[in-house]
Design a protein around this motif. Structure first.
Motif, mmCIF file in Angstrom:
data_model
loop_
_atom_site.group_PDB
_atom_site.id
_atom_site.type_symbol
_atom_site.label_atom_id
_atom_site.label_comp_id
_atom_site.label_asym_id
_atom_site.label_seq_id
_atom_site.Cartn_x
_atom_site.Cartn_y
_atom_site.Cartn_z
ATOM 1 N N PRO A 161 -17.945 1.086 59.754
ATOM 2 C CA PRO A 161 -16.815 1.202 59.027
ATOM 3 C C PRO A 161 -16.478 2.643 58.227
ATOM 4 O O PRO A 161 -15.484 2.557 57.592
ATOM 5 N N ASN A 162 -17.271 3.693 58.799
ATOM 6 C CA ASN A 162 -17.102 4.745 58.004
ATOM 7 C C ASN A 162 -15.813 5.625 58.144
ATOM 8 O O ASN A 162 -15.278 6.084 57.152
ATOM 9 N N LYS A 163 -15.313 5.424 59.536
ATOM 10 C CA LYS A 163 -13.693 6.263 59.613
ATOM 11 C C LYS A 163 -12.770 5.058 58.828
ATOM 12 O O LYS A 163 -11.812 5.805 58.179
ATOM 13 N N ALA A 164 -12.884 3.996 58.867
ATOM 14 C CA ALA A 164 -11.655 3.077 58.138
ATOM 15 C C ALA A 164 -12.003 3.288 56.727
ATOM 16 O O ALA A 164 -11.251 3.091 55.945
ATOM 17 N N LYS A 165 -13.273 3.636 56.282
ATOM 18 C CA LYS A 165 -13.474 3.889 54.669
ATOM 19 C C LYS A 165 -12.719 5.133 54.432
ATOM 20 O O LYS A 165 -12.070 5.145 53.358
ATOM 21 N N ARG A 166 -12.708 6.029 55.291
ATOM 22 C CA ARG A 166 -11.768 7.419 55.057
ATOM 23 C C ARG A 166 -10.348 6.964 54.788
ATOM 24 O O ARG A 166 -9.499 7.724 54.159
ATOM 25 N N VAL A 167 -9.718 6.149 55.746
ATOM 26 C CA VAL A 167 -8.585 5.860 55.601
ATOM 27 C C VAL A 167 -8.190 5.118 54.616
ATOM 28 O O VAL A 167 -7.197 5.333 53.679
ATOM 29 N N LEU A 168 -9.129 4.102 54.185
ATOM 30 C CA LEU A 168 -8.788 3.328 52.810
ATOM 31 C C LEU A 168 -8.901 4.377 51.410
ATOM 32 O O LEU A 168 -7.905 4.069 50.790
ATOM 33 N N ALA A 200 -9.800 4.518 73.505
ATOM 34 C CA ALA A 200 -8.745 4.624 72.348
ATOM 35 C C ALA A 200 -8.918 3.387 71.324
ATOM 36 O O ALA A 200 -7.697 3.272 70.487
ATOM 37 N N SER A 201 -9.919 2.905 71.074
ATOM 38 C CA SER A 201 -9.919 1.733 69.957
ATOM 39 C C SER A 201 -9.928 2.229 68.803
ATOM 40 O O SER A 201 -9.332 1.610 67.751
ATOM 41 N N SER A 202 -10.488 3.410 68.305
ATOM 42 C CA SER A 202 -10.498 4.032 66.992
ATOM 43 C C SER A 202 -9.019 4.401 66.723
ATOM 44 O O SER A 202 -8.502 4.338 65.659
ATOM 45 N N ALA A 203 -8.424 4.898 67.750
ATOM 46 C CA ALA A 203 -6.824 5.401 67.594
ATOM 47 C C ALA A 203 -6.058 4.190 67.048
ATOM 48 O O ALA A 203 -5.337 4.257 65.963
ATOM 49 N N SER A 204 -6.123 2.995 67.823
ATOM 50 C CA SER A 204 -5.190 1.820 67.622
ATOM 51 C C SER A 204 -5.784 1.241 66.278
ATOM 52 O O SER A 204 -5.089 0.884 65.576
ATOM 53 N N SER A 205 -7.035 1.368 66.081
ATOM 54 C CA SER A 205 -7.648 0.601 64.853
ATOM 55 C C SER A 205 -7.256 1.175 63.739
ATOM 56 O O SER A 205 -6.977 0.682 62.471
ATOM 57 N N MET A 206 -7.370 2.664 63.536
ATOM 58 C CA MET A 206 -7.130 3.444 62.457
ATOM 59 C C MET A 206 -5.602 3.427 62.241
ATOM 60 O O MET A 206 -5.163 3.230 60.980
ATOM 61 N N ALA A 207 -4.894 3.429 63.122
ATOM 62 C CA ALA A 207 -3.148 3.309 62.975
ATOM 63 C C ALA A 207 -2.745 1.780 62.446
ATOM 64 O O ALA A 207 -2.210 1.758 61.414
#
Ligand code: PMV
Length: 317
Positions: A66-73, A101-108
């Motif tokens: 979840p590191n990328k998502a934690k940065r968004v949060l 491109a799952s990280s693109a759509s999931s972070m968006a």
């Protein structure tokens, strides 16, 4: 009425770059060195759901790290100063972490859901784009539909590093056939791989010097609805990015046997008069674009291939 919404959901589409992003001018903020141009898809997308955490800690229901998502949060918390613990789940309706491109759509999707939950939907698209970008650069493009231009900009904080729809999907309808060679997560992340390329590939600078030319040509191709030019530019740019990867040290090669088989299939179909072209990202899977009236024949040809796990269909929307 509760003061805050109890549960929110947002979705965002996957996107495929025709002129690709492979290098950052700022690693912390995920600011790209050069602009990129993508298409957003209709069927492959991510959904983020947020509610208050029943505990004192954030709860993550997310595929992989979840590191990328934690940065968004964290970016959203900085903007809103709302630090309630949250329960966040993100699902993709297509293979995750395999260069689709799952990280693109999931972070968006996450950035959009955070806007609903923490800011009652009142943040500007520029701010939501900033939140999405710190998770995954290419997520900025998944906030827009159709043919999307993500401008690199030059501002140190990324104020002018924004994307917009350059053309509606209906301007130049395109179908997509995805040859899924391997749906397991990639062995090396795009962030790590980009950094290795920056440090070691002799082709890295050249790739970025040619970017303005690629962008001009891809825009011209779409504006004029010229499938042949789109084929030429997209495949050349894709091959150039993979040449940067391969000439890195250690060499980065995401291709597998099925990848080469799918490329051969595209070339064979073209010789038979079927208009189509390929695009490959940080993974072995091959995305094949064609005019919609050729989608069935492209799909049938791909289905005959060995060394594929499955063949998916989608279209630009
Ligand atoms: O946004 P990231 O860090 O997942 O990088 C995406 C890189 C490529 O998919 C290979 C190219 C692109 O522009 O989408």
């Amino acid at each position: 009425m509760p003061e805050f919404l109890e549960k929110v959901t947002a979705t965002a589409p996957s996107n495929i770059a025709l002129v690709k992003y492979w290098g950052k001018r700022d690693k912390e903020l995920n600011l790209p060195l050069t602009s990129s141009f993508s298409v957003s898809l209709s069927e492959m997308n991510s959904t983020a759901t947020i509610e208050e955490s029943p505990t004192n800690e954030d709860i993550w229901e997310i595929y992989g790290n979840p590191n990328k998502a934690k940065r968004v949060l964290e970016a959203a918390r900085l903007s809103t100063q709302d630090r309630r613990p949250l329960k966040i789940s993100i699902t993709n309706n297509f293979p995750s972490g395999a260069g689709l491109a799952s990280s693109a759509s999931s972070m968006a999707a996450l950035a959009k859901a955070l806007n609903l939950f923490l800011a009652k939907g009142e943040m500007s698209l520029d701010t939501i784009s900033h939140w999405a970008r710190v998770g995954s650069g290419s997520a900025v493009r998944s906030l827009h539909k159709g043919f999307v231009l993500w401008e690199a900009g030059s501002d140190d904080f990324g104020e002018d590093c924004l994307a917009h729809t350059a053309f509606e999907a209906s301007h130049f309808p395109l179908a997509l056939t995805v040859c899924v060679v391997d749906d397991r997560p990639k062995p090396i992340s795009s962030t790590q791989a980009m950094e290795i390329s920056r440090k070691t590939s002799p082709l890295y600078d050249r790739f970025h010097e040619q970017n303005a030319d690629y962008i001009e040509k891809v825009i011209q191709a779409v504006r004029e609805k010229n499938f042949d030019i789109l084929t030429e530019v997209s495949e050349a740019n894709c091959q150039a990015m993979h040449a940067v990867m391969r000439t890195s040290n250690p060499s980065i090669d995401y291709f597998q046997i099925g990848t080469n088989k799918a490329i051969e299939c595209v070339l064979r179909m073209r010789r038979q008069g079927i208009p189509c072209f390929f695009s490959i990202d940080a993974g072995p899977n091959v995305k094949i674009f064609s005019p919609p009236e050729y989608a069935d024949v492209v799909f049938q040809n791909c289905r005959q291939l060995k060394d594929l796990r499955k063949v998916l269909r989608d279209f630009v929307a």
